[in-house]
Design a protein around this motif. Structure first.
Motif, short mmCIF file in Angstrom:
data_model
loop_
_atom_site.label_atom_id
_atom_site.label_comp_id
_atom_site.label_asym_id
_atom_site.label_seq_id
_atom_site.Cartn_x
_atom_site.Cartn_y
_atom_site.Cartn_z
N ASP A 1 -11.09 114.79 16.25
CA ASP A 1 -9.90 115.15 15.47
C ASP A 1 -8.95 115.92 16.39
N LEU A 2 -7.81 116.31 15.89
CA LEU A 2 -6.78 116.91 16.75
C LEU A 2 -6.51 118.39 16.46
N GLU A 3 -6.64 118.80 15.18
CA GLU A 3 -6.24 120.17 14.84
C GLU A 3 -7.09 121.22 15.56
N ALA B 1 -10.29 110.12 14.91
CA ALA B 1 -10.47 110.61 13.54
C ALA B 1 -9.29 111.43 13.04
N HIS B 2 -8.13 111.26 13.62
CA HIS B 2 -6.98 112.06 13.19
C HIS B 2 -5.84 111.20 12.68
N GLY B 3 -5.30 111.58 11.52
CA GLY B 3 -4.06 110.97 11.01
C GLY B 3 -4.18 109.46 10.90
N HIS C 1 -11.62 121.17 12.49
CA HIS C 1 -10.87 122.30 11.94
C HIS C 1 -11.51 122.79 10.65
N HIS D 1 -7.43 122.03 6.41
CA HIS D 1 -7.26 121.05 5.34
C HIS D 1 -8.57 120.28 5.21
ZN LIG Z 1 -6.77 115.74 11.93
#
Ligand SMILES: [Zn+2]
Length: 276
Positions: A8-10, A59-61, A104, A116
């Motif tokens: 993921d990115l956050e 796994a992001h957006g 995150h 989130h």
């Molecule tokens: Zn994400």
């Protein structure tokens, strides 16, 4: 040993704002390279630890974030959406361990960068069995029911603490400390990658030694989501067998974690269509 990697990115070092995580954001092009670098560090660490193959899932957006030519070429990649198992698409019984990088904190956390759960615009809170669950717990359960343990979670300190609270003695790599939702104290991206590589290596070595257990809470899974407004819940309620609890909240009894992920996606995609 085959290694599964969800990224993921956050929770990547340096990321603190949606301007870095949305495709249209001014700093997105740089942040996606940091994400690619952390993924490559985890891939390298997995091979250091004895991996024979690595499958990495964006796994992001919209799940098309990696700068492909910069990703460690030894891994195979799943990119794009829609995917029935979403952030853990492609995981299977053949994998010996799963690694979650750039993760995150769950929706409603304090001091979690960009906290989130799945779809932040529509999900205010998410519970399973009456307890708040975040993406780490949901995805770990989907891996766990296939017998795949989670060996490493990386992200901010809050995400890592939540991972340990849900999964027990899972190894974590903290790359930043959230001060508020949009501010953090972080290590340099290069240092983050060094730590992630070492963490991935240790996780794979531990898995190969039989030292990890899958996260396997007993089904059924009683899902509840508090949506941000009633229109979202109105739309989610269209999914058969959904129970409307009150204005904002929908409930569903899922027989397994894969179904849990499918219902969360169906609800949130429908809910997202109501946003004006
Ligand atoms: Zn994400």
């Amino acid at each position: 040993m085959q290694v599964y990697l969800s990224v993921d990115l956050e929770g990547v070092a340096g990321v603190v704002h949606v301007d870095q995580t949305r495709r249209t954001g001014h700093d997105y092009e740089r942040a996606r390279r940091w994400m690619t670098a952390e993924a490559s560090a985890a891939i390298a660490g997995a091979y250091d630890g004895g991996a024979t193959a690595v499958l990495v899932n964006d796994a992001h957006g919209d799940m098309r974030n990696f700068v492909l030519e910069e990703l460690d070429p030894r891994a195979e990649l799943i990119s794009g959406s829609l995917k029935p198992r979403s952030m853990v698409e492609g995981v299977a019984t053949s994998f010996g361990v799963a690694l979650f990088v750039g993760y995150h904190a769950g929706a409603g956390s304090r001091a979690g960068i960009l906290d989130h759960t799945y779809y932040g615009r529509v999900v205010a809170r998410l519970r399973v069995g009456g307890r708040e669950w975040n993406e780490t717990a949901l995805n770990a359960a989907a891996c766990g029911e296939l017998g795949v343990p989670v060996g490493l979670v990386t992200g901010d300190a809050t995400a890592c603490a939540q991972a340990r609270a849900h999964l027990g003695d899972v190894a974590t790599v903290v790359v930043k400390d959230a001060i508020t939702r949009y501010a953090a104290r972080a290590v340099h991206p290069t240092v983050a990658c060094e730590r992630i590589r070492a963490g991935a290596r240790a996780a794979v070595e531990r898995a190969r030694a039989g030292g990890l257990s899958p996260f396997r809470p007993a089904p059924p899974f009683d899902l509840e989501i508090d949506f941000v407004n009633a229109a979202c819940a109105d739309a989610a309620e269209l999914v058969p067998h959904t129970r409307r609890v009150d204005g904002l909240t929908c409930a569903y009894r899922a027989p397994d974690a894969a179904t849990l992920l499918q219902v969360i996606q169906a609800w949130t995609i429908l809910a997202g269509t109501t946003m004006v």
